[in-house]
Structures are given as structure tokens and as C-alpha cells.
Design a protein around this motif. Structure first.
Motif, PDB file in Angstrom:
ATOM      1  N   GLU A 150       0.827  -1.207   0.000  1.00 27.50           N
ATOM      2  CA  GLU A 150       0.000   0.000   0.000  1.00 27.50           C
ATOM      3  C   GLU A 150       0.861   1.258   0.000  1.00 27.50           C
ATOM      4  O   GLU A 150       0.571   2.232  -0.711  1.00 27.50           O
ATOM      5  N   LYS A 151       1.949   1.261   0.778  1.00 22.18           N
ATOM      6  CA  LYS A 151       2.874   2.398   0.749  1.00 22.18           C
ATOM      7  C   LYS A 151       3.487   2.572  -0.640  1.00 22.18           C
ATOM      8  O   LYS A 151       3.649   3.696  -1.124  1.00 22.18           O
ATOM      9  N   GLN A 176       0.934   4.152  -2.919  1.00 19.69           N
ATOM     10  CA  GLN A 176       0.801   5.589  -2.665  1.00 19.69           C
ATOM     11  C   GLN A 176       1.945   6.391  -3.283  1.00 19.69           C
ATOM     12  O   GLN A 176       1.787   7.592  -3.552  1.00 19.69           O
ATOM     13  N   ASN A 177       3.085   5.737  -3.475  1.00 12.60           N
ATOM     14  CA  ASN A 177       4.263   6.426  -4.021  1.00 12.60           C
ATOM     15  C   ASN A 177       4.688   5.853  -5.371  1.00 12.60           C
ATOM     16  O   ASN A 177       5.849   5.979  -5.768  1.00 12.60           O
TER      17      ASN A 177
END
Length: 337
Positions: A137-138, A141-142
């Protein structure tokens, strides 16, 4: 001779979220801030004491206070190399001395050292150790960032890497186990990492226990971080590492970092420029080392709940707002005769 005044302090900067690596979790950045002032002109430096290298806040403060008379009487950064060992104490003082000299002369640190001051830079965005779904998920997001750096330990290695790769298919990826792997682990997953398109593997084995890398031919190139502090380390790294990571807190400032950069390139190493988690004041001197560097990891301020006024802006994996007004000085045009 005009006397100088050195001030040194410990500052705590909260992070916007916990930062997890194989050694533990950080919720704030503890930095050392040095200023050196001469006739209303001031140079600044910042460093991060690191327990991995036997440093504490108090030990670094003691080192700096121990050379206060020498600095206030007036020394050049080259002389500082004889007064302090490589590490956080020397880094903060060295960077402050360079900025003071530049501003005093109406010049920039970049021009004094023959380096380039970029206007913007690509930087890695770091993903801390977590369960695979959260790391994925991180990464999602990036996913617009050109370069991601993924912290790992010995657990769920491929699950975590696959989650990140699936979420960020276009990003280049650096993996950083922070010395937590063994040669058996490395050999067992090297082919998988190559198949996942990993670009660089940073310090997989403990420094000093990395002889297994000698003449090992990895599919993913290996970068020395904890194993490389100064130019004196380079001969022992030949045949084991393909890249080195230059960090000012390891070299003890710009003076030795420039020497390390030059000698590493001459000896055929690829370069990475890295950082500790800290404010833009720690990053600003390091950007001068980044011209032509393939892997840049200067996202420390991205982790800050707040940064120093006038610091960098980091978004989508780009550092913007780099300015000699913030740190390093600018060239002052002199009127024609």
C-alpha cells in the motif's frame, strides 16, 4: 585573525510516522546542529549520531566541544580531518566551516569545491519494514516516484518485495536489509530478485562479515553502506561490492566525501548518495555530490512532521527548492572596475 564563535545543540524533530528498519523503529530524528559565526556571517551544519557506529548524542557533543578552541581560533576543513575521526561530530563542524567560508567570500560551497549545485534532484522514497500488504500500500501511494527504497529484514523477504513491485511496476527499486541477511539468504533469492527487476541491493551482509561477497557474481549489484565510510575503505571493498553509498555522517563531512567520490569513481565503483533521517540541513551539503550519480537517497525531510524553514520540498520522488540561500551560499556578482 578574526575570531569565530561555535555553538552546538541537540535537537529532536518528530517524524510524521514511525520509520522501521531491521534494527528497530524511530519516531523522531535526533540531530546535532552546529553554527560557526564570524563577524555576523554564519555557517550551519547538521549531523545524526548513530548507535551502530558507537555514537550517542552526548559523545558527539563532547567531541565537538573538545575542539571548540581550535575552531574558534580558526581552522580549515582539511585541518579538521586531523582533529576528529570520521563521523557525526566532524560532519556537522565540517559543513558549517564550508558554509562560513563560502558566505564570507561571497561565493558558494559548490564553487569552492568545484561541484555542481542542482536545481532539483530525483530521490528514492523509502518504504519501512512492515507486513507485505502494508508495504504494498505504501508503494502504491508512491508509485509515481521513479525510485523506491525498500527496507527489509530476514522475514517474508520475497512476499514483501513482490507486494512492492506489484504496486509500483514502473519504479526502480533499491532493497536495504541493513546487514540482516546471510550469504545463504542472498544466494537463495538472487535469481528471484533479478526476475522482479530489483536495481540495487544495499549492504545485505554485516560489514566485516562480508567476505562471502568476494568474487560472488550477483544478478543484482550490491552496494556497500555500513562497510564504506571513507576513501581508506575502498581497497577492501574491491571484488565484493559494485557500488558504494556516500553518507556525510560516515565520511565526517564534505571534505572527505569529495575525496571518497573521486577515488571511488577512479576505481570503478558505481555511486549512491544516501542520508540518515534528518532535516533539509543534513541533505543540503549532500546534494553537491549528486551530479551523475545513479542512485540518490536523500528523502530524510520527507519523513519529518515539519522541516526547517526554507528547506526542501519532496514530492513524487523529486527534491525541489534546492537553494544556496538555505545552505551553501551563492555567488555574488562584483561591480566592474
Amino acid at each position: 585573525m578574526i575570531s569565530k564563535r561555535l555553538s552546538v545543540s541537540h535537537e529532536h524533530w518528530p517524524l510524521r510516522e514511525p520509520f522501521r528498519i531491521s534494527r528497530g523503529v524511530k519516531t523522531g530524528a535526533d540531530v546535532i546542529h552546529v553554527t560557526i559565526t564570524c563577524d555576523q556571517v554564519t555557517g550551519h551544519g547538521e549531523s545524526v549520531p548513530y548507535a551502530r557506529y558507537g555514537e550517542t548524542i552526548d559523545s558527539v557533543l563532547d567531541q565537538i566541544n573538545g575542539i571548540l578552541p581550535d575552531v574558534e581560533e580558526g581552522i580549515h576543513p582539511e585541518e579538521l580531518l586531523e582533529l576528529l575521526p570520521p563521523g557525526a561530530a566532524r560532519n556537522a563542524v565540517d559543513c558549517a566551516l564550508w558554509e562560513l567560508m563560502a558566505r564570507w567570500q561571497g561565493r558558494s560551497v559548490a564553487s569552492l569545491l568545484g561541484l555542481e549545485m542542482p536545481t532539483e534532484l530525483e530521490t528514492a522514497i523509502t518504504i519501512g519494514v512492515d507486513d507485505p500488504a502494508k508495504m504494498g500500500e505504501k508503494a502504491r501511494q508512491n508509485s509515481t516516484a521513479p525510485l523506491l527504497k525498500v527496507k527489509l529484514d530476514r522475514e517474508q523477504i520475497l512476499d514483501r518485495v513482490r507486494a512492492v513491485r506489484a504496486a509500483a511496476p514502473a519504479s526502480r527499486i533499491i532493497l536495504d536489509p541493513n546487514e540482516s541477511w546471510t550469504m545463504d539468504i542472498l544466494r537463495s533469492i538472487d535469481e528471484d530478485l533479478a526476475a522482479l527487476g530489483i536495481d540495487l541491493l544495499e549492504q545485505p551482509l554485516p560489514a566485516g562479515e562480508d567476505e562471502g561477497l568476494r568474487d560472488y557474481r550477483p544478478r543484482v549489484p550490491v552496494c556497500a553502506d555500513e562497510a564504506c565510510h571513507t576513501s581508506g575503505d575502498l581497497p577492501a571493498l574491491k571484488g565484493k561490492y559494485q557500488y558504494i553509498n556516500i553518507k556525510l555522517d560516515k565520511t565526517g563531512g564534505l571534505t572527505e566525501a569529495v575525496r571518497l567520490r573521486q577515488q571511488a569513481l577512479a576505481q570503478g565503483f558505481g555511486l549512491m548518495v544516501g542520508c540518515m533521517v534528518a532535516t533539509s540541513l543534513s541533505m543540503a551539503p549532500a546534494v553537491l555530490l549528486c551530479a551523475g550519480v545513479e542512485f540518490i537517497d536523500l528523502d530524510g525531510p520527507w519523513w519529518m512532521a515539519r522541516d526547517r524553514a526554507g528547506g526542501f520540498q519532496i514530492d513524487d520522488g523529486m527534491i525541489r527548492g534546492i537553494s544556496g540561500d538555505f545552505w551553501g551560499g551563492t555567488e555574488v556578482s562584483k561591480p566592474a572596475d
